[in-house]
Write a protein that holds these residues in place. Structure first.
Motif, short mmCIF file in Angstrom:
data_model
loop_
_atom_site.label_atom_id
_atom_site.label_comp_id
_atom_site.label_asym_id
_atom_site.label_seq_id
_atom_site.Cartn_x
_atom_site.Cartn_y
_atom_site.Cartn_z
N ILE A 26 35.75 52.99 48.46
CA ILE A 26 35.81 51.78 48.08
C ILE A 26 36.88 51.18 48.90
O ILE A 26 37.52 51.67 49.54
CB ILE A 26 36.43 51.76 46.68
CG1 ILE A 26 38.09 52.00 46.59
CG2 ILE A 26 35.66 52.15 45.42
CD1 ILE A 26 38.47 51.34 45.19
N GLU A 27 36.66 49.90 49.03
CA GLU A 27 37.52 48.69 49.68
C GLU A 27 38.02 47.86 48.59
O GLU A 27 37.50 47.03 48.01
CB GLU A 27 36.63 47.84 50.71
CG GLU A 27 35.99 48.93 51.58
CD GLU A 27 35.21 48.16 52.90
OE1 GLU A 27 34.65 47.05 52.39
OE2 GLU A 27 34.74 48.88 53.81
N PRO A 28 39.27 48.22 48.06
CA PRO A 28 39.88 47.32 46.99
C PRO A 28 40.28 45.91 47.59
O PRO A 28 40.69 45.50 48.68
CB PRO A 28 41.09 47.92 46.84
CG PRO A 28 41.63 48.70 48.05
CD PRO A 28 40.19 49.03 48.66
N HIS A 29 40.04 44.82 46.89
CA HIS A 29 39.95 43.33 47.22
C HIS A 29 41.03 42.77 46.06
O HIS A 29 41.62 41.74 46.74
CB HIS A 29 38.65 42.67 47.11
CG HIS A 29 37.80 42.96 48.29
ND1 HIS A 29 37.49 44.11 48.74
CD2 HIS A 29 37.30 42.06 49.33
CE1 HIS A 29 36.56 44.29 49.85
NE2 HIS A 29 36.69 42.89 50.12
N THR A 30 40.88 42.83 44.93
CA THR A 30 41.80 42.38 44.09
C THR A 30 42.27 43.27 42.88
O THR A 30 41.13 43.87 42.33
CB THR A 30 40.88 41.05 43.25
OG1 THR A 30 40.44 40.23 44.16
CG2 THR A 30 41.99 40.31 42.22
N LEU A 31 43.21 43.02 42.58
CA LEU A 31 44.23 43.94 41.44
C LEU A 31 44.66 42.89 40.26
O LEU A 31 45.36 42.04 40.82
CB LEU A 31 45.05 44.82 42.04
CG LEU A 31 45.83 45.54 40.87
CD1 LEU A 31 44.87 46.80 40.26
CD2 LEU A 31 46.88 46.41 41.60
N GLY A 32 44.35 42.99 39.22
CA GLY A 32 44.80 42.15 38.15
C GLY A 32 44.66 42.65 36.60
O GLY A 32 44.26 43.70 36.43
N ARG A 33 45.15 41.82 35.90
CA ARG A 33 44.69 41.93 34.41
C ARG A 33 43.80 41.22 33.51
O ARG A 33 43.47 40.07 33.92
CB ARG A 33 46.17 41.79 33.71
CG ARG A 33 47.09 42.91 34.15
CD ARG A 33 48.59 42.91 33.16
NE ARG A 33 49.59 43.68 33.56
CZ ARG A 33 49.50 44.92 33.49
NH1 ARG A 33 48.54 45.43 32.84
NH2 ARG A 33 50.67 45.86 33.83
N LYS A 35 41.52 40.14 30.06
CA LYS A 35 41.84 39.29 28.75
C LYS A 35 42.93 40.13 27.92
O LYS A 35 43.54 39.71 27.09
CB LYS A 35 40.64 38.75 28.33
CG LYS A 35 39.76 39.44 27.53
CD LYS A 35 38.56 38.76 27.02
CE LYS A 35 37.54 39.64 26.52
NZ LYS A 35 36.31 38.99 26.25
N ASP A 36 42.56 41.55 27.84
CA ASP A 36 42.99 42.55 26.67
C ASP A 36 44.36 42.98 27.47
O ASP A 36 45.19 43.91 27.04
CB ASP A 36 42.31 43.39 26.43
CG ASP A 36 41.56 44.50 27.56
OD1 ASP A 36 41.80 44.02 28.79
OD2 ASP A 36 40.68 45.10 27.28
N GLY A 37 44.77 42.62 28.92
CA GLY A 37 45.90 43.16 29.42
C GLY A 37 45.63 44.47 30.12
O GLY A 37 46.56 44.85 30.72
N GLN A 38 44.36 45.00 30.24
CA GLN A 38 44.23 46.26 30.88
C GLN A 38 44.33 45.87 32.53
O GLN A 38 43.66 44.99 32.70
CB GLN A 38 43.26 47.01 30.49
CG GLN A 38 41.99 46.56 30.57
CD GLN A 38 40.87 47.29 30.11
OE1 GLN A 38 40.90 48.58 30.55
NE2 GLN A 38 39.93 46.95 29.23
N LEU A 39 44.60 46.83 33.43
CA LEU A 39 44.57 46.65 34.66
C LEU A 39 43.32 46.61 35.14
O LEU A 39 42.58 47.74 34.82
CB LEU A 39 45.47 47.55 35.23
CG LEU A 39 47.01 47.34 35.37
CD1 LEU A 39 47.66 48.69 35.83
CD2 LEU A 39 47.30 46.21 36.30
N LEU A 40 42.81 45.67 36.04
CA LEU A 40 41.16 46.05 36.53
C LEU A 40 41.46 45.85 38.10
O LEU A 40 42.32 45.24 38.71
CB LEU A 40 40.62 44.64 36.09
CG LEU A 40 40.45 44.53 34.61
CD1 LEU A 40 39.57 43.36 34.34
CD2 LEU A 40 39.47 45.79 33.96
N LEU A 41 40.44 46.36 38.73
CA LEU A 41 40.36 46.40 40.34
C LEU A 41 38.87 46.03 40.65
O LEU A 41 38.01 46.40 40.00
CB LEU A 41 40.72 48.00 40.62
CG LEU A 41 40.57 47.85 42.29
CD1 LEU A 41 41.55 47.26 42.97
CD2 LEU A 41 40.51 49.46 42.74
N ARG A 42 39.02 44.92 41.39
CA ARG A 42 37.35 44.59 42.14
C ARG A 42 37.56 45.16 43.32
O ARG A 42 38.42 44.79 44.17
CB ARG A 42 37.63 43.06 42.13
CG ARG A 42 36.42 42.63 42.61
CD ARG A 42 35.25 42.16 41.69
NE ARG A 42 35.26 41.66 40.88
CZ ARG A 42 34.58 41.33 39.61
NH1 ARG A 42 33.50 41.93 39.46
NH2 ARG A 42 34.73 40.57 38.69
#
Length: 98
Positions: A26-33, A35-42
């Motif tokens: 993968i090529e990671p572009h965005t890391l954030g949370r 609506k339920d607070g869980q960590l997400l990676l786009r």
């Protein structure tokens, strides 16, 4: 894990990860949370396993499902086509983005 993903985004590093069905590049572009607070990676997936059957393309991943330690496998030059800063799915806040 968060610090590794943050650094990979900032340095535009391509990562090899273990995710649900198998290995993915993968090529990671965005890391954030979300609506339920869980960590997400786009990320843009270059190759590997995929539940959708699409081995290449944009993916939204739950960081909790990444197994082991991601390894750096080179770099990428620029954001992929279709990338948008301020990912609207990251309503809980963006931690790092290109």
């Amino acid at each position: 894990m968060v610090s590794i993903l943050e650094e990979a985004i900032q340095s535009q590093s391509r990562l090899s990860i273990q995710y649900t069905l198998g290995n993915r590049m993968i090529e990671p572009h965005t890391l954030g949370r979300g609506k339920d607070g869980q960590l997400l990676l786009r990320a843009y997936q270059v190759s590997g396993a995929s539940a959708s059957g699409e081995a290449e393309g944009w993916k939204l991943m739950r960081v909790a499902r990444i197994g082991g330690e991601p390894s750096i496998e080179g770099s990428f030059a620029s954001p992929r086509d279709g990338y948008k800063r301020g990912d609207s799915v990251m309503v809980g806040g963006i931690i790092a983005q290109l």
